[in-house]
Design a protein around this motif. Sequence first.
Motif, PDB file in Angstrom:
ATOM      1  N   LEU A 139       0.534  -1.165  -0.042  1.00 36.49           N
ATOM      2  CA  LEU A 139       0.183  -0.648  -0.168  1.00 36.49           C
ATOM      3  C   LEU A 139       0.854   1.402  -0.126  1.00 36.49           C
ATOM      4  O   LEU A 139       0.598   2.116  -0.867  1.00 36.49           O
ATOM      5  CB  LEU A 139      -1.067   0.107   1.287  1.00 36.49           C
ATOM      6  CG  LEU A 139      -2.015   1.253   1.793  1.00 36.49           C
ATOM      7  CD1 LEU A 139      -2.773   1.383   0.531  1.00 36.49           C
ATOM      8  CD2 LEU A 139      -2.581   1.148   3.171  1.00 36.49           C
ATOM      9  N   LYS A 140       2.290   1.225   1.028  1.00 36.61           N
ATOM     10  CA  LYS A 140       3.118   2.767   0.868  1.00 36.61           C
ATOM     11  C   LYS A 140       3.377   3.165  -0.527  1.00 36.61           C
ATOM     12  O   LYS A 140       3.762   4.143  -0.765  1.00 36.61           O
ATOM     13  CB  LYS A 140       4.037   2.270   1.658  1.00 36.61           C
ATOM     14  CG  LYS A 140       3.388   2.290   3.034  1.00 36.61           C
ATOM     15  CD  LYS A 140       4.596   2.175   4.788  1.00 36.61           C
ATOM     16  CE  LYS A 140       4.588   1.535   5.805  1.00 36.61           C
ATOM     17  NZ  LYS A 140       4.975   1.376   6.157  1.00 36.61           N
ATOM     18  N   GLU A 142       1.954   2.495  -3.359  1.00 43.45           N
ATOM     19  CA  GLU A 142       0.369   2.628  -4.224  1.00 43.45           C
ATOM     20  C   GLU A 142       0.622   4.755  -4.519  1.00 43.45           C
ATOM     21  O   GLU A 142       0.211   5.449  -3.733  1.00 43.45           O
ATOM     22  CB  GLU A 142      -0.412   2.163  -3.815  1.00 43.45           C
ATOM     23  CG  GLU A 142      -1.445   2.823  -4.604  1.00 43.45           C
ATOM     24  CD  GLU A 142      -1.725   1.952  -6.771  1.00 43.45           C
ATOM     25  OE1 GLU A 142      -1.255   2.578  -7.565  1.00 43.45           O
ATOM     26  OE2 GLU A 142      -1.419   0.149  -6.634  1.00 43.45           O
ATOM     27  N   LYS A 145      -4.490   7.436  -6.626  1.00 44.52           N
ATOM     28  CA  LYS A 145      -5.480   7.965  -5.222  1.00 44.52           C
ATOM     29  C   LYS A 145      -6.551   6.557  -5.584  1.00 44.52           C
ATOM     30  O   LYS A 145      -6.519   6.457  -4.880  1.00 44.52           O
ATOM     31  CB  LYS A 145      -5.677   8.451  -5.857  1.00 44.52           C
ATOM     32  CG  LYS A 145      -7.111   9.279  -4.850  1.00 44.52           C
ATOM     33  CD  LYS A 145      -7.051  10.701  -4.576  1.00 44.52           C
ATOM     34  CE  LYS A 145      -8.445  11.413  -3.768  1.00 44.52           C
ATOM     35  NZ  LYS A 145      -8.046  10.780  -2.266  1.00 44.52           N
ATOM     36  N   SER A 147      -6.566   3.596  -6.830  1.00 48.44           N
ATOM     37  CA  SER A 147      -5.902   2.410  -6.215  1.00 48.44           C
ATOM     38  C   SER A 147      -6.251   2.267  -5.129  1.00 48.44           C
ATOM     39  O   SER A 147      -5.961   1.428  -4.530  1.00 48.44           O
ATOM     40  CB  SER A 147      -4.384   1.960  -7.693  1.00 48.44           C
ATOM     41  OG  SER A 147      -5.256   1.573  -9.077  1.00 48.44           O
ATOM     42  N   MET A 148      -4.742   3.160  -4.167  1.00 47.55           N
ATOM     43  CA  MET A 148      -4.915   2.948  -2.502  1.00 47.55           C
ATOM     44  C   MET A 148      -6.174   3.003  -1.893  1.00 47.55           C
ATOM     45  O   MET A 148      -6.125   2.606  -1.457  1.00 47.55           O
ATOM     46  CB  MET A 148      -4.047   4.716  -3.076  1.00 47.55           C
ATOM     47  CG  MET A 148      -3.466   4.942  -1.698  1.00 47.55           C
ATOM     48  SD  MET A 148      -5.496   5.642  -0.324  1.00 47.55           S
ATOM     49  CE  MET A 148      -5.441   7.021  -1.719  1.00 47.55           C
ATOM     50  N   GLU A 149      -6.911   4.034  -2.929  1.00 48.07           N
ATOM     51  CA  GLU A 149      -8.382   3.703  -1.912  1.00 48.07           C
ATOM     52  C   GLU A 149      -8.762   2.605  -2.089  1.00 48.07           C
ATOM     53  O   GLU A 149      -9.297   1.978  -0.654  1.00 48.07           O
ATOM     54  CB  GLU A 149      -8.804   4.918  -2.305  1.00 48.07           C
ATOM     55  CG  GLU A 149      -8.907   6.077  -2.486  1.00 48.07           C
ATOM     56  CD  GLU A 149      -9.724   7.281  -2.456  1.00 48.07           C
ATOM     57  OE1 GLU A 149     -10.435   6.759  -3.932  1.00 48.07           O
ATOM     58  OE2 GLU A 149     -10.269   8.002  -1.636  1.00 48.07           O
ATOM     59  N   LYS A 151      -7.164  -0.299  -2.381  1.00 48.31           N
ATOM     60  CA  LYS A 151      -6.062  -1.321  -1.383  1.00 48.31           C
ATOM     61  C   LYS A 151      -6.636  -1.317  -0.028  1.00 48.31           C
ATOM     62  O   LYS A 151      -6.555  -1.967   0.979  1.00 48.31           O
ATOM     63  CB  LYS A 151      -4.624  -1.016  -2.208  1.00 48.31           C
ATOM     64  CG  LYS A 151      -4.282  -1.265  -2.928  1.00 48.31           C
ATOM     65  CD  LYS A 151      -2.939  -1.419  -2.737  1.00 48.31           C
ATOM     66  CE  LYS A 151      -2.679  -2.507  -4.448  1.00 48.31           C
ATOM     67  NZ  LYS A 151      -1.197  -1.695  -5.022  1.00 48.31           N
ATOM     68  N   THR A 186      -4.944   6.836   3.462  1.00 45.65           N
ATOM     69  CA  THR A 186      -3.898   7.484   2.770  1.00 45.65           C
ATOM     70  C   THR A 186      -2.872   6.030   2.401  1.00 45.65           C
ATOM     71  O   THR A 186      -3.412   4.840   3.119  1.00 45.65           O
ATOM     72  CB  THR A 186      -3.837   8.595   3.523  1.00 45.65           C
ATOM     73  OG1 THR A 186      -2.138   7.771   4.667  1.00 45.65           O
ATOM     74  CG2 THR A 186      -4.002  10.256   4.196  1.00 45.65           C
ATOM     75  N   PRO A 187      -1.669   6.156   1.839  1.00 45.97           N
ATOM     76  CA  PRO A 187      -0.911   4.399   1.629  1.00 45.97           C
ATOM     77  C   PRO A 187      -0.677   4.677   2.914  1.00 45.97           C
ATOM     78  O   PRO A 187      -0.417   3.628   3.489  1.00 45.97           O
ATOM     79  CB  PRO A 187       0.227   5.387   0.942  1.00 45.97           C
ATOM     80  CG  PRO A 187      -0.466   6.429  -0.088  1.00 45.97           C
ATOM     81  CD  PRO A 187      -1.547   7.474   0.741  1.00 45.97           C
TER      82      PRO A 187
END
Length: 229
Positions: A139-140, A142, A145, A147-149, A151, A186-187
Amino acid sequence: MTDMLYTGPIPAEQEGELAMGVGRSETAPLSGPAVQGLNTTQNSQRPSTCCFCWCCCCSCSWNEDERRRRRKRISQDNKMESIPNCEACTKPSVEEMQLWAQSFDKLMRNPAGRNVFREFLRTEYSEENMLFWLACEDLKQEMNKKSMEEKVRSIYEDYISILSPKEVSLDARVREVINRKMQDPTPHTFEDAQLQIYTLMHRDSYPRFLSSSIYKSLLHGNSRSSSES
């Protein structure tokens, strides 16, 4: 001669090495608009055993024990499930494996070490701790935005939801932090939780791993291979 890239699974330990886990604190279910609708009816996916391709060879402890017994039952009901992919890594040298016993940090910085330790955790029905830690590391990295959300949501559903079979042990304070951060993910949403699980693995599982037959047989097997070559 250079080592070939190894992408195969790491072996599962035979029965008999199961150990009790540390206690955990009960916490209330998370709530709020940011986490509504999360799927908490997932099925656990406990893998069956596999073999090496390159080796011859807390006052609420009742709750933690019950979680482990539940995971054991789930595992026995899903023996035909496929084994999750391990991290790609090269065959570790004897020197590398000896470094794993020097510190937990050295073990966790080594992909092959993480694979072997993850296999040990599987025998204790606590593999979700490593899977959660790896998911947080991913996750860190990524940057996208959306894709991050996605994950963040997936990690929450898989490892934070109190009804998930793969729920990790977190205290009430960390769960509250996650609940707040889920409103603006956030990541680093699970940073506190990742540190707590890392500490749990270090304190609880790592000492048993060093005395396990998984680690010892791997180390001795590679030592014999080196001496014979």
